[in-house]
Design a protein around this motif. Sequence first.
Motif, PDB file in Angstrom:
ATOM      1  N   GLU A 341      29.894  -1.702  -6.758  1.00 42.86           N
ATOM      2  CA  GLU A 341      30.749  -2.220  -5.672  1.00 42.86           C
ATOM      3  C   GLU A 341      29.921  -3.115  -4.760  1.00 42.86           C
ATOM      4  OE1 GLU A 341      34.029   1.391  -5.177  1.00 42.86           O
ATOM      5  OE2 GLU A 341      32.470   1.119  -3.660  1.00 42.86           O
ATOM      6  N   GLN A 342      28.737  -2.634  -4.428  1.00 41.96           N
ATOM      7  CA  GLN A 342      27.852  -3.409  -3.551  1.00 41.96           C
ATOM      8  C   GLN A 342      27.390  -4.693  -4.225  1.00 41.96           C
ATOM      9  OE1 GLN A 342      24.587  -1.006  -2.027  1.00 41.96           O
ATOM     10  NE2 GLN A 342      25.826  -0.599  -0.226  1.00 41.96           N
ATOM     11  N   VAL A 343      26.905  -4.562  -5.450  1.00 38.33           N
ATOM     12  CA  VAL A 343      26.376  -5.727  -6.160  1.00 38.33           C
ATOM     13  C   VAL A 343      27.457  -6.797  -6.341  1.00 38.33           C
ATOM     14  CG1 VAL A 343      25.525  -6.506  -8.416  1.00 38.33           C
ATOM     15  CG2 VAL A 343      24.490  -4.523  -7.310  1.00 38.33           C
ATOM     16  N   PHE A 344      28.658  -6.348  -6.705  1.00 39.28           N
ATOM     17  CA  PHE A 344      29.737  -7.313  -6.928  1.00 39.28           C
ATOM     18  C   PHE A 344      30.117  -8.011  -5.618  1.00 39.28           C
ATOM     19  CE2 PHE A 344      31.537  -4.918 -10.895  1.00 39.28           C
ATOM     20  CZ  PHE A 344      30.377  -5.253 -11.583  1.00 39.28           C
ATOM     21  N   GLU A 345      30.042  -7.256  -4.527  1.00 37.56           N
ATOM     22  CA  GLU A 345      30.366  -7.831  -3.223  1.00 37.56           C
ATOM     23  C   GLU A 345      29.328  -8.899  -2.845  1.00 37.56           C
ATOM     24  OE1 GLU A 345      33.196  -7.103  -1.813  1.00 37.56           O
ATOM     25  OE2 GLU A 345      32.793  -8.485  -0.146  1.00 37.56           O
ATOM     26  N   VAL A 346      28.059  -8.569  -3.039  1.00 37.02           N
ATOM     27  CA  VAL A 346      26.990  -9.525  -2.728  1.00 37.02           C
ATOM     28  C   VAL A 346      27.088 -10.742  -3.651  1.00 37.02           C
ATOM     29  CG1 VAL A 346      24.488  -9.879  -2.639  1.00 37.02           C
ATOM     30  CG2 VAL A 346      25.461  -7.712  -1.866  1.00 37.02           C
ATOM     31  N   TYR A 355      33.643 -16.558 -11.411  1.00 39.19           N
ATOM     32  CA  TYR A 355      32.735 -15.580 -12.015  1.00 39.19           C
ATOM     33  C   TYR A 355      32.796 -14.240 -11.288  1.00 39.19           C
ATOM     34  CZ  TYR A 355      30.806 -19.678 -14.334  1.00 39.19           C
ATOM     35  OH  TYR A 355      30.659 -20.805 -15.076  1.00 39.19           O
ATOM     36  N   SER A 356      32.754 -14.287  -9.960  1.00 35.33           N
ATOM     37  CA  SER A 356      32.683 -13.014  -9.228  1.00 35.33           C
ATOM     38  C   SER A 356      33.947 -12.192  -9.449  1.00 35.33           C
ATOM     39  CB  SER A 356      32.426 -13.247  -7.743  1.00 35.33           C
ATOM     40  OG  SER A 356      33.498 -13.909  -7.143  1.00 35.33           O
ATOM     41  N   LYS A 357      35.072 -12.848  -9.658  1.00 34.60           N
ATOM     42  CA  LYS A 357      36.279 -12.045  -9.876  1.00 34.60           C
ATOM     43  C   LYS A 357      36.376 -11.519 -11.310  1.00 34.60           C
ATOM     44  CE  LYS A 357      40.043 -15.166 -11.020  1.00 34.60           C
ATOM     45  NZ  LYS A 357      39.960 -16.569 -11.130  1.00 34.60           N
ATOM     46  N   GLY A 358      35.483 -11.989 -12.172  1.00 34.96           N
ATOM     47  CA  GLY A 358      35.479 -11.478 -13.545  1.00 34.96           C
ATOM     48  C   GLY A 358      34.521 -10.317 -13.753  1.00 34.96           C
TER      49      GLY A 358
END
Length: 571
Positions: A341-346, A355-358
């Motif tokens: 969760e943290q990594v995806f948020e950063v 990319y981030s939404k994938g």
Amino acid sequence: MEEIKQLIANCIAQALDKKVESEEILQKIEIPKNKENGDFAYPCFNLSKILKSSPLNIADILKDKIILEKNILKVEAVSGYLNFFIDSTNVIQDILKEIIEKNDCFGSSLEGKGKNIVVDYSSPNIAKPFHLGHLRTTIIGRAIYNLYKELGYNVIGINYLGDWGRQFGLLIEGYNRFKNEYEIEKDPLHILSEIYVRITKLAKEDESVMDLARENFKKLEEGNEEYLKLWKYFKDVSLKEYYRIYDILGCKFDSYNGEAFYNDKMDEVIKILDEKKVLVDSEGAKVVKLKENEPPCIIVKSNGSTIYATRDLAAILYRAKQYDFEKAIYVTSYEQIHHFEQVFEVAKNLVEEKYSKGLVHVAYGMVRLKTGKMSTRDGNVIYLQDLIEDSIIKAKKIIENKNPSLKNKEKIAKQVGVGALVFNGLKTSKIKDVVVDLDEVLRFDGETGPYVQYTYVRTKSILEKAKFSLKNIDMDTIDFTILNTEEEVELIKELNKIKKVIKKAAQEYEPAILNRYIIDVATCFSKFYNECPVITNNKCLTDARCVLVYATGIIIKKGLSILGVECPDKM
RNA sequence: GCUCCAGUAGCUCAGUUGGAUAGAGCAACGGCCUUCUAAGCCGUAGGUCGAGCGUUCGAAUCGCCCCUGGGGCACCA
């Protein structure tokens, strides 16, 4: 089947004078659990507000207003439902012809054509033997890989080896202290893991040991030659062992770029985050703050070295550039939910939104033993190698008992033994914890891999006895209307579901959906097998049933192959 | 303390995204091999869907609250 469903929706819309769109009706149409209620059903309850009448009345009235199209035999109104009975003879013929024509492409699609998907799975921490805990990510990840391939995606399987981090600083410390007490070459992984256990224990008692480990890792990151050489040794002996296990499991990866691969790619992450002004100093470390009142995501530790999250971010950046991914899927246990969760948020600060939404974290439940959490330290661990051996031995015993004249016993025992383990591991929803019960894992009857393999073997056996060959068959002359028993019709309808099942299993990242489906197909076939003799004096019947048997074989083999389970022809 | 996940038959699990009488496997009991492999098939028995309240024509499924078990919550991965 889908066309008929649409047809029914249109009929209902017509009867309702288009007061409800046929699209909306289509959504509501369901397949009744009970066959007595027909092939399709439409619940009329939500119409009562629009038509200001009771559902029972509405169903009755609609039943008389509906004009039956071809292939729809009758409509009944039962307690507020409209039940439709269809003439399945045409449907049956179409399904069987399509399966034979498309063979193992039946159920595949091209919706992912030209799109890339990255699946990050298995990813063991090196310098430790492969144990039962690693099996789940390996087989779930592999199945997800195969599922998306079936949808036409270009899939990249990455084994993100845990080959970097403080643990290697610790292991180096232990290795240098204790190496002379062991003959490491005899069994490198078990001994290295023992050394790791010893040094971890020591570090717990004596904080200065952990400080040394941190220093060691810092030197490793900075390129200390002696340490790099050691590290490479750890990695080489680990990979040698892992390749052997992957070979037995039939698992292949497109990349083995582990955490260490990103050692020189983290500066860029830090630079971008800094430029975006999201990187702030906190208690000596550099962090990205996320939610209020929640610990931040650490990017650089206070001693200047990096951390897991930094490497994951570097990997996201690299993979976005390298693979231009539609999705990047991570298969790990649910312990890491918060981390991702943290990594995806950063990562939103690092890569474009597409990319981030994938980014997807596929979390699965913990693997435990009856005696508690699996732990190398307490010797409370099952090594995969041992379990595989036990399973193969058991398979061999059963073969010896049931089919002593079988050829290639070794190979088949391996297929059955390994198949049982893999199939078992994909049986339940991934999020549930698993308490390993060896009697259950090594069970070969009931809803198990060997049961499905056995069903497949039966299809092969019948076709061999019947001397069936597609070459000698003219599909257009076969009279499929002869396949009209309940068992036959049910089996054929079941076979037709595979496309939907593959899609759903992929969308939900849930191989167990496919696993259960294959069991359903096998059960339908077994019922058919018991009720409908294939080899008969009636050539028409035998031909038609042979085609059905052949088609069943295609579907079972395909399904098992997606799950990573091999299919022997005999067992 | 905050937060996420799970709770369905003795055991292990399904449950078509809110539909008709909640389904399988294992274990137990009974039946089916002179005919395509019995690693199979058929039958019997087994349920207050963790508890309560609510939403509505209808809840295992949605909402609230509680109970139980598990995970996570800054320099491990």
